[in-house]
Design a protein around this motif. Structure first.
Motif, short mmCIF file in Angstrom:
data_model
loop_
_atom_site.label_atom_id
_atom_site.label_comp_id
_atom_site.label_asym_id
_atom_site.label_seq_id
_atom_site.Cartn_x
_atom_site.Cartn_y
_atom_site.Cartn_z
N UNK A 58 36.04 36.37 32.28
CA UNK A 58 36.63 35.63 31.16
C UNK A 58 36.87 36.57 29.98
N UNK A 59 35.91 37.45 29.71
CA UNK A 59 36.08 38.41 28.63
C UNK A 59 37.24 39.36 28.92
N UNK A 60 37.34 39.83 30.15
CA UNK A 60 38.43 40.72 30.53
C UNK A 60 39.79 40.06 30.40
N UNK A 61 39.89 38.82 30.87
CA UNK A 61 41.16 38.10 30.77
C UNK A 61 41.50 37.84 29.30
N UNK A 62 40.52 37.47 28.51
CA UNK A 62 40.77 37.20 27.09
C UNK A 62 41.22 38.46 26.36
#
Length: 120
Positions: A11-15
């Motif tokens: 989720x952090x990477x996508x964000x």
């Protein structure tokens, strides 16, 4: 536990990658776009690779992911800096509301202050 860490890293990477892409689309000049893409996308890709390493949990995959993360973190900022300098010296204009141009100020001052030799 491992699945939770994987989800958080993904989720952090996508964000972060989305923020980088949004910055490329929304920011007004090439220098700001370059900054957004280099910083946010580099951290986003690092988080996604970290998620893959945690998810699969194999030492060989984790070590390769760590090596790629180190490589990206060490080369992307340098590449962005060099692209920005090339754009500046090629005459790509700054945004019209830019307040400070430190590179021009350093060139007009004869380069003093950068080497540390031009003082009392």
């Amino acid at each position: 536990m491992r699945d939770g860490i994987t989800v958080v890293l993904m989720a952090l990477g996508v964000l972060l990658t989305f923020i980088g892409a949004l910055g490329v689309v929304r920011l007004p000049d090439v220098y700001m776009r370059l900054s957004a893409s280099a910083k946010a996308s580099t951290l986003g890709v690092g988080s996604l690779l970290g998620a893959a390493a945690v998810h699969f949990g194999e030492l060989s995959l984790a070590s390769r992911a760590a090596a790629v993360i180190v490589l990206i973190l060490s080369t992307a900022p340098v590449a962005a800096h060099m692209i920005g300098r090339a754009a500046y010296f090629s005459g790509v204009p700054l945004w019209r509301k830019t307040v400070c141009d430190e590179l021009r100020d350093a060139q007009e001052g004869g380069g003093e202050g950068q080497s540390g030799e031009g003082g009392a």
